[in-house]
Scaffold this active site. Sequence first.
Site, PDB file in Angstrom:
ATOM      1  N   CYS A 221     -11.418 -87.124 -50.032  1.00 17.67           N
ATOM      2  CA  CYS A 221     -11.193 -86.048 -49.069  1.00 17.67           C
ATOM      3  C   CYS A 221      -9.844 -84.958 -49.333  1.00 17.67           C
ATOM      4  O   CYS A 221      -8.944 -85.419 -49.707  1.00 17.67           O
ATOM      5  CB  CYS A 221     -10.777 -86.484 -47.384  1.00 17.67           C
ATOM      6  SG  CYS A 221     -10.832 -85.265 -46.215  1.00 17.67           S
TER       7      CYS A 221
ATOM      8  N   ARG B 271     -21.119 -81.841 -40.467  1.00 23.63           N
ATOM      9  CA  ARG B 271     -19.963 -82.450 -40.055  1.00 23.63           C
ATOM     10  C   ARG B 271     -18.855 -81.527 -40.034  1.00 23.63           C
ATOM     11  O   ARG B 271     -17.671 -82.069 -39.568  1.00 23.63           O
ATOM     12  CB  ARG B 271     -19.778 -83.525 -41.492  1.00 23.63           C
ATOM     13  CG  ARG B 271     -18.566 -84.569 -41.290  1.00 23.63           C
ATOM     14  CD  ARG B 271     -18.592 -85.537 -42.480  1.00 23.63           C
ATOM     15  NE  ARG B 271     -17.802 -86.602 -41.848  1.00 23.63           N
ATOM     16  CZ  ARG B 271     -16.391 -86.578 -42.497  1.00 23.63           C
ATOM     17  NH1 ARG B 271     -15.806 -85.650 -43.042  1.00 23.63           N
ATOM     18  NH2 ARG B 271     -15.695 -87.556 -41.891  1.00 23.63           N
TER      19      ARG B 271
HETATM   20  P1  RVP Z   1     -12.381 -93.730 -47.864  1.00 22.24           P
HETATM   21  O1  RVP Z   1     -12.659 -95.112 -47.196  1.00 22.24           O
HETATM   22  O2  RVP Z   1     -10.845 -93.595 -48.146  1.00 22.24           O
HETATM   23  O3  RVP Z   1     -13.192 -93.433 -49.212  1.00 22.24           O
HETATM   24  O4  RVP Z   1     -12.890 -92.948 -46.706  1.00 22.24           O
HETATM   25  C1  RVP Z   1     -14.137 -92.494 -46.225  1.00 22.24           C
HETATM   26  C2  RVP Z   1     -13.902 -91.418 -45.126  1.00 22.24           C
HETATM   27  O5  RVP Z   1     -13.682 -90.189 -45.608  1.00 22.24           O
HETATM   28  C3  RVP Z   1     -15.176 -91.234 -44.424  1.00 22.24           C
HETATM   29  O6  RVP Z   1     -15.511 -92.203 -43.257  1.00 22.24           O
HETATM   30  C4  RVP Z   1     -14.998 -89.980 -43.751  1.00 22.24           C
HETATM   31  O7  RVP Z   1     -14.277 -90.090 -42.448  1.00 22.24           O
HETATM   32  C5  RVP Z   1     -14.174 -89.196 -44.726  1.00 22.24           C
HETATM   33  N1  RVP Z   1     -15.050 -88.295 -45.533  1.00 22.24           N
HETATM   34  C6  RVP Z   1     -16.443 -88.353 -45.886  1.00 22.24           C
HETATM   35  N2  RVP Z   1     -16.592 -87.184 -46.741  1.00 22.24           N
HETATM   36  C7  RVP Z   1     -15.305 -86.472 -46.777  1.00 22.24           C
HETATM   37  C8  RVP Z   1     -15.096 -85.348 -47.223  1.00 22.24           C
HETATM   38  O8  RVP Z   1     -15.978 -84.681 -48.288  1.00 22.24           O
HETATM   39  N3  RVP Z   1     -14.006 -84.617 -47.114  1.00 22.24           N
HETATM   40  N4  RVP Z   1     -14.407 -87.109 -46.124  1.00 22.24           N
END
Ligand code: RVP
Length: 503
Positions: free
Chosen positions: A319, A418
């Site tokens: 993210c 989203r």
């Molecule tokens: P991680 O476990 O740190 O990989 O994080 C997963 C989380 O990141 C998801 O559950 C969601 O809340 C968030 N996410 C998913 N897509 C993206 C993005 O493209 N920014 N963020």
Amino acid sequence: MATFFEGESHTFSEYLLVPGYSSAENIPANVSLKTPLVKFRRGEEPALSLNIPMVSAIMQSVSGVDMGVALAIEGGLAFIYGNQTPESEAAMVKAVKDHKAGFVESDSTLTPDMTMEQVMELKARTGHSTMPVTDDGSSRGKLLGIVTSRDYRPSRDDHQKKVREFMTPREKLIVGDKDITLKKANDVIWDNKLNALPVVDENDHLMGIVFRKDYDQHKSNPNELLDANKRYMVGAGINTRDYAERVPLLVEAGADVLCIDSSEGFSEWQKRTIEWVRANYGDSVKIGAGNVVDGDGFRFLADCGADFVKVGIGGGSICITRETKGIGRGQASAVIDVCRARDKYYEETGVYVPVCSDGGIVYDYHMTLALAMGADFMMLGRYFARFDESPTERVNVNGQYMKEYWGEGSARARNWQRYDQGGASKLGFVEGVDSYVPYAGSLKEGVGQTIYKIKSTMCNCGAKTIKELQEKARLTLVSSTSIVEGGAHDVVVKDSQHSVSYR
Ligand code: RVP
């Protein structure tokens, strides 16, 4: 003037647990990780609980059917991704619900016209030697026979020989009917000295196969997360746009719990979505909401009637929301603040709304920290993307096996719902990246190790349950120099892999 939050916002890596007194009772075998999934009133039991505090992220690159089944076997729950048509998402939910524990859908099915050469190729590819033969070669086709490695001899036979010439034909097969229980199927397997029992419906169409080994495996999964009808439990992601169309299909397919998947949940859109669910289904459909990062956001969603509240903005490994939009909060600070608000809400209303910490878990110990800070369970993307059961390809990158993992806000996923704020139906700019994560084998093994680590740390804190951990945990912030002290330091590490391995 704007509001300024007290202090800095912190991540999990900036905290450590300080051990508390542990008695002889504090051994991992005595620790229960059962945790509430949905809200409940004081003195009552939650309608749904998890047996381990882990759910998989609502992401294309994480949560499909295989993840749903594998995670439910371990006692957690997958949220099938919503970034697909309502029909295909409902089909995935249904596939998990229809998956009978111990009843396997064949991934190596033959037609009678295939050759022995093709059989050998398929066996090499899947590693499976028991192959049903159906009229159309599909795993749900009409059963015509079965081929096992005892039916042909590659060293002597003509490799162009047709399957129909060497399969064991249907009339000689012992089969189970569609209502057979796993226990009964196992009795048939034993009584007839079989290795596998095909199960067929009233039209003789293949429904699945019970293998001798799977029955044993089923018995050795005491944590399985099952619904009242002994089916695996599964969740599904929804958005704040097409819920009137999507939710009925997911409910019909058997989803046990829904979750609004949004990068930012402190909004009227979430309120409208929850209200719609309540107006149409009352409390019978469970729905989580989020994401928020502070007490105000939590209270808003709790008042809207959310069954659980998800916490985290910008902490996900893929993210880049914080970089692109400048919004978010360190995940540890967000969890602590929201859990304080949750406890206050419980005191005031007698309603306990579980909190899910979503994103930003890098090391296993971060999960124990999240629980100690008050989270009831964690949502994980990167962690689960690494396993065989995530839906993405395993690829070899410079000699190392990797799995693909991409964000829902990346150009690859384009999950505009989203990130939607009631604007145009498209992704205005990307908030996520497309990446690789090191391949980590089977979910069963990985989760087993993680769970054992969490339980061990809980023992160090003198806690046998998550609730006890939340009451007893003693946490300390760490300085950047003491973080250095926490790793191997001032030595030359022989096995350099260790320093990058998953702790
Ligand atoms: P991680 O476990 O740190 O990989 O994080 C997963 C989380 O990141 C998801 O559950 C969601 O809340 C968030 N996410 C998913 N897509 C993206 C993005 O493209 N920014 N963020």
